[in-house]
Scaffold this motif. Structure first.
Motif, PDB file in Angstrom:
ATOM      1  N   GLN A 274       0.822  -1.079   0.074  1.00 36.35           N
ATOM      2  CA  GLN A 274      -0.069   0.068  -0.018  1.00 36.35           C
ATOM      3  C   GLN A 274       0.894   1.195   0.022  1.00 36.35           C
ATOM      4  O   GLN A 274       0.830   2.149  -0.754  1.00 36.35           O
ATOM      5  CB  GLN A 274      -1.075   0.117   1.145  1.00 36.35           C
ATOM      6  CG  GLN A 274      -1.675   1.354   1.170  1.00 36.35           C
ATOM      7  CD  GLN A 274      -3.037   1.112   2.453  1.00 36.35           C
ATOM      8  OE1 GLN A 274      -3.173   0.013   2.761  1.00 36.35           O
ATOM      9  NE2 GLN A 274      -3.575   2.299   2.550  1.00 36.35           N
TER      10      GLN A 274
ATOM     11  N   LEU B 296      -9.358  -1.185  -4.760  1.00 35.51           N
ATOM     12  CA  LEU B 296      -9.872  -1.922  -3.544  1.00 35.51           C
ATOM     13  C   LEU B 296     -10.843  -2.951  -3.941  1.00 35.51           C
ATOM     14  O   LEU B 296     -10.743  -4.231  -3.370  1.00 35.51           O
ATOM     15  CB  LEU B 296     -10.604  -0.825  -2.428  1.00 35.51           C
ATOM     16  CG  LEU B 296      -9.619   0.122  -1.994  1.00 35.51           C
ATOM     17  CD1 LEU B 296     -10.826   1.137  -1.114  1.00 35.51           C
ATOM     18  CD2 LEU B 296      -8.765  -0.798  -0.892  1.00 35.51           C
TER      19      LEU B 296
ATOM     20  N   GLN C 166      -8.449  -5.823  -5.740  1.00 31.40           N
ATOM     21  CA  GLN C 166      -7.331  -6.440  -4.656  1.00 31.40           C
ATOM     22  C   GLN C 166      -8.049  -7.311  -3.664  1.00 31.40           C
ATOM     23  O   GLN C 166      -7.596  -8.233  -3.060  1.00 31.40           O
ATOM     24  CB  GLN C 166      -6.422  -5.333  -4.123  1.00 31.40           C
ATOM     25  CG  GLN C 166      -5.420  -4.709  -5.333  1.00 31.40           C
ATOM     26  CD  GLN C 166      -4.856  -3.653  -4.772  1.00 31.40           C
ATOM     27  OE1 GLN C 166      -4.921  -3.154  -3.528  1.00 31.40           O
ATOM     28  NE2 GLN C 166      -4.041  -3.037  -5.755  1.00 31.40           N
ATOM     29  N   GLU C 167      -9.236  -6.784  -3.054  1.00 28.58           N
ATOM     30  CA  GLU C 167      -9.857  -7.468  -2.166  1.00 28.58           C
ATOM     31  C   GLU C 167     -10.735  -8.537  -2.170  1.00 28.58           C
ATOM     32  O   GLU C 167     -11.177  -9.235  -1.610  1.00 28.58           O
ATOM     33  CB  GLU C 167     -10.559  -6.432  -0.967  1.00 28.58           C
ATOM     34  CG  GLU C 167      -9.510  -5.378  -0.524  1.00 28.58           C
ATOM     35  CD  GLU C 167     -10.311  -4.473   0.755  1.00 28.58           C
ATOM     36  OE1 GLU C 167      -9.614  -3.769   1.213  1.00 28.58           O
ATOM     37  OE2 GLU C 167     -11.531  -4.564   0.823  1.00 28.58           O
ATOM     38  N   ASN C 168     -11.337  -8.662  -3.611  1.00 29.31           N
ATOM     39  CA  ASN C 168     -12.498  -9.310  -3.804  1.00 29.31           C
ATOM     40  C   ASN C 168     -12.180 -10.449  -5.049  1.00 29.31           C
ATOM     41  O   ASN C 168     -12.892 -11.391  -5.414  1.00 29.31           O
ATOM     42  CB  ASN C 168     -13.766  -8.671  -4.527  1.00 29.31           C
ATOM     43  CG  ASN C 168     -14.305  -7.837  -3.365  1.00 29.31           C
ATOM     44  OD1 ASN C 168     -15.140  -8.281  -2.354  1.00 29.31           O
ATOM     45  ND2 ASN C 168     -14.050  -6.423  -3.404  1.00 29.31           N
TER      46      ASN C 168
ATOM     47  N   GLU D 131      -6.300 -13.979  -5.267  1.00 28.80           N
ATOM     48  CA  GLU D 131      -4.983 -13.623  -5.733  1.00 28.80           C
ATOM     49  C   GLU D 131      -4.275 -14.351  -6.682  1.00 28.80           C
ATOM     50  O   GLU D 131      -3.539 -13.741  -7.761  1.00 28.80           O
ATOM     51  CB  GLU D 131      -3.978 -13.807  -4.427  1.00 28.80           C
ATOM     52  CG  GLU D 131      -2.503 -13.305  -4.437  1.00 28.80           C
ATOM     53  CD  GLU D 131      -1.641 -13.678  -3.514  1.00 28.80           C
ATOM     54  OE1 GLU D 131      -0.410 -13.294  -3.543  1.00 28.80           O
ATOM     55  OE2 GLU D 131      -2.331 -14.263  -2.536  1.00 28.80           O
TER      56      GLU D 131
ATOM     57  N   ARG E 264     -16.177  -3.379   1.251  1.00 25.96           N
ATOM     58  CA  ARG E 264     -14.651  -3.491   1.707  1.00 25.96           C
ATOM     59  C   ARG E 264     -14.717  -4.848   2.294  1.00 25.96           C
ATOM     60  O   ARG E 264     -15.647  -5.029   3.079  1.00 25.96           O
ATOM     61  CB  ARG E 264     -14.420  -2.540   2.513  1.00 25.96           C
ATOM     62  CG  ARG E 264     -14.004  -0.894   1.750  1.00 25.96           C
ATOM     63  CD  ARG E 264     -13.146  -1.163   0.906  1.00 25.96           C
ATOM     64  NE  ARG E 264     -11.716  -1.546   1.406  1.00 25.96           N
ATOM     65  CZ  ARG E 264     -10.887  -0.833   2.519  1.00 25.96           C
ATOM     66  NH1 ARG E 264     -11.172   0.297   2.486  1.00 25.96           N
ATOM     67  NH2 ARG E 264      -9.874  -1.343   2.678  1.00 25.96           N
ATOM     68  N   VAL E 265     -13.833  -5.558   2.386  1.00 20.29           N
ATOM     69  CA  VAL E 265     -13.433  -6.928   2.948  1.00 20.29           C
ATOM     70  C   VAL E 265     -12.322  -6.326   4.216  1.00 20.29           C
ATOM     71  O   VAL E 265     -11.280  -5.421   3.758  1.00 20.29           O
ATOM     72  CB  VAL E 265     -12.676  -7.961   2.133  1.00 20.29           C
ATOM     73  CG1 VAL E 265     -12.224  -8.947   3.063  1.00 20.29           C
ATOM     74  CG2 VAL E 265     -13.504  -8.089   1.130  1.00 20.29           C
ATOM     75  N   GLU E 266     -12.887  -6.585   5.382  1.00 18.27           N
ATOM     76  CA  GLU E 266     -12.180  -5.803   6.596  1.00 18.27           C
ATOM     77  C   GLU E 266     -10.814  -6.695   6.693  1.00 18.27           C
ATOM     78  O   GLU E 266     -10.711  -8.046   6.566  1.00 18.27           O
ATOM     79  CB  GLU E 266     -13.210  -6.244   7.754  1.00 18.27           C
ATOM     80  CG  GLU E 266     -14.385  -5.586   7.885  1.00 18.27           C
ATOM     81  CD  GLU E 266     -13.952  -4.113   8.004  1.00 18.27           C
ATOM     82  OE1 GLU E 266     -13.236  -3.658   8.560  1.00 18.27           O
ATOM     83  OE2 GLU E 266     -15.217  -3.288   7.325  1.00 18.27           O
ATOM     84  N   GLN E 267      -9.780  -5.934   6.749  1.00 17.28           N
ATOM     85  CA  GLN E 267      -8.325  -6.410   6.898  1.00 17.28           C
ATOM     86  C   GLN E 267      -8.007  -5.999   8.362  1.00 17.28           C
ATOM     87  O   GLN E 267      -8.392  -4.989   9.008  1.00 17.28           O
ATOM     88  CB  GLN E 267      -7.577  -5.586   5.717  1.00 17.28           C
ATOM     89  CG  GLN E 267      -8.058  -5.490   4.448  1.00 17.28           C
ATOM     90  CD  GLN E 267      -7.670  -6.766   3.739  1.00 17.28           C
ATOM     91  OE1 GLN E 267      -7.048  -7.405   4.450  1.00 17.28           O
ATOM     92  NE2 GLN E 267      -8.412  -7.168   2.677  1.00 17.28           N
TER      93      GLN E 267
END
Length: 414
Positions: free
Chosen positions: A141, A332, A335-337, A340, A403-406
Motif C-alpha cells: 500500500q 480496493l 485487490q480485496e475481492n 490472488e 470492503r473486505v475488513e483487513q
C-alpha cells in the motif's frame, strides 16, 4: 496512512531504483500527450490526422496486451521493461528528429507510434507485476501510494512544461525530452535486482491461463459491467480529450497554454484527492468510484457551453479528483475481492476491455467534429458519459460491493 509512512519504502535499494526509473519515465510521459498532439498538428492541421496517429499507438497496445502478459510471465520482468523502454526511446527520438528537421509526414508518425504502442503493450503487464516482487506484502500500500503521488505531481507540471516547449522551441523538442526519459528509465533499471521466481508446482500453458481468466471475468458481474462501461467511457475520453479537444483548443480562446493548464489541473485534482483519501474510509468502493468518475463529464460540458480557459481548468481539476476516487475504489474492489491467483489475469482482461474501444473514439472524433461542429459533439459526449455512469450504478452487484475488513498490521508506520 500518511506521506511519511509511504516514504520509508524508498530505503529499500531495489525499490528505490525502480521508483527512480518510474519517476523519470512518468516525467516524460506527462509531457508526451501534449507534445505529440501539437507535433502532429504542426505537420497537418487536422484533427482527423491526429486521430490516426493516436489510434496507431493505441491499436497495437490493445492487440498485443494479452501477449505482453504472457511474455512478462515467461521472461524476467526487468528485462522486458528495459527492452520496452529502449524501444520507446528510439521511436520517440525518431519522431522528434523528423519533426525538428521538418521532414515528418503523417504516415511516418503513424508507423513510429504503432511501434511505440507495441512496446507499451509489452511493458504494461511487466510493470504491474514489478512492485510485488520488490516489496513485502505489508508494504504494497505505501509503495503504490508513493508511485501514485509521484505520478500526480509530475502530471501537474508535465503538460504545462510541454506546452511551454511547444510554444517556445517547437513540439519536436518536447518529444526529444520524452525520448531521453525513456532511455534514463532503462538505465536506472540496471540497478534493480529481482528475486528469482519460485518454481511452479503445476505447469499450465498460457492458453489455459487465459481461458481460466476469461471464465472468471465473465462470471463476475460487477467486474465485466464496469469494464464494459469503461470501454465506452474511455472511447469518449480518448476521442474528446486527445483528439478533438487539442484541435479545438488551438483555434479557440483556450489555446495551447490553456489546454496544458487544464491537463495540469486534472493532475492537481488527483493529487489533492489522494491526500484527502489518506484520511478517508470508503465502504462501498465501486459505488464511490462510479460517482467519482461521473464528474469527468464536466469538462465536456465546459468545452460545449463555456469554452474559456477558467471554466475548463476548474472542471478538469474537479474531474481529476473524481478520477482518483475511482482509481482507489477500483483497486480496493479488485485487490480485496478477486482471488490472488486470478488477479493478474483479471487485470489483463480489465485493461483489454477498457482500452479496446479507445481507437474507435480516436478515429471518430475528428470526423464528428468536422461534420457536426466541436461544441455539439462535446455536449453529446458529456451527456453520454453521465448516462453510462448512471447505468452502471443501477446494477446491484456494483453498488452493494463492500470492503473486505483487513486485520491491522503490527509495526506499520502511521
Amino acid at each position: 496512512m500518511s506521506i511519511k509512512a509511504s516514504l520509508f519504502v524508498l530505503k529499500d535499494r531495489d525499490f528505490g531504483w525502480f521508483f527512480a526509473s518510474r519517476f523519470v519515465n512518468l516525467a516524460g510521459s506527462s509531457m508526451s500527450h501534449v507534445a505529440l498532439a501539437f507535433a502532429v498538428l504542426e505537420v497537418s492541421d487536422s484533427a482527423s490526422a491526429l486521430g490516426y496517429v493516436v489510434a496507431a499507438h493505441t491499436i497495437p497496445m490493445v492487440v498485443f496486451l494479452l501477449i505482453g502478459g504472457v511474455i512478462a510471465d515467461r521472461f524476467p520482468r526487468r528485462l522486458v521493461l528495459q527492452l520496452s523502454n529502449v524501444a520507446s526511446a528510439l521511436t520517440q527520438a525518431a519522431a522528434a528528429t523528423l519533426i525538428i528537421s521538418g521532414h515528418a509526414e503523417i504516415w511516418q508518425l503513424v508507423v513510429l507510434e504503432a511501434m511505440n504502442g507495441t512496446a507499451m503493450a509489452m511493458a504494461f503487464p511487466a510493470m504491474q507485476g514489478m512492485v510485488p516482487q520488490l516489496v513485502a506484502k505489508k508494504d504494497l500500500q505505501p509503495a503504490n501510494l508513493l508511485l501514485s503521488m509521484s505520478r500526480s505531481t509530475l502530471t501537474i507540471l508535465g503538460p504545462s512544461i510541454a506546452a511551454l516547449l511547444v510554444v517556445g522551441v517547437g513540439a519536436g523538442w518536447a518529444l526529444a525530452v520524452d525520448a531521453l526519459t525513456w532511455l534514463l528509465a532503462a538505465l536506472f533499471l540496471l540497478r534493480v535486482r529481482i528475486p528469482p521466481r519460485p518454481a511452479d508446482a503445476e505447469k499450465t500453458s498460457a492458453l489455459q491461463d487465459l481461458r481460466a481468466g476469461w471464465t472468471y471475468f465473465r462470471s463476475t458481474t460487477w467486474l465485466w459491467v464496469v469494464v464494459v462501461a469503461f470501454a465506452i467511457l474511455n472511447a469518449i475520453q480518448s476521442g474528446g480529450q486527445q483528439v478533438l479537444g487539442p484541435a479545438y483548443a488551438k483555434s479557440s480562446s483556450i489555446g495551447v497554454e490553456g489546454w496544458g493548464l487544464g491537463n495540469s489541473a486534472l493532475a492537481a485534482g488527483m493529487l489533492v484527492m489522494t491526500i484527502v483519501l489518506m484520511r478517508a474510509t470508503i465502504r462501498r468502493p465501486l459505488r464511490a468510484g462510479m460517482c467519482g468518475i461521473m464528474v469527468f463529464g464536466l469538462p465536456f460540458f465546459a468545452l460545449a457551453l463555456w469554452p474559456q480557459t477558467v471554466p475548463f481548468v476548474v472542471t478538469m481539476a474537479v474531474a481529476g479528483a473524481g478520477i482518483e476516487i475511482f482509481s482507489l475504489g477500483w483497486s480496493l474492489a479488485m485487490q480485496e475481492n478477486v482471488p490472488e491467483e486470478m488477479l493478474s489475469r483479471a487485470y489483463s482482461y480489465d485493461a483489454l476491455g477498457s482500452f479496446v474501444a479507445m481507437p474507435v473514439g480516436q478515429l471518430l472524433y475528428g470526423p464528428l467534429g468536422a461534420w457536426f461542429g466541436a461544441r455539439p459533439v462535446f455536449l453529446a459526449s458529456g451527456m453520454l458519459y453521465v448516462v453510462v455512469c448512471l447505468a452502471v450504478l443501477s446494477v446491484p452487484s456494483v453498488v452493494r460491493l463492500q470492503r473486505v475488513e483487513q486485520p491491522a498490521t503490527e509495526g506499520t508506520p502511521a
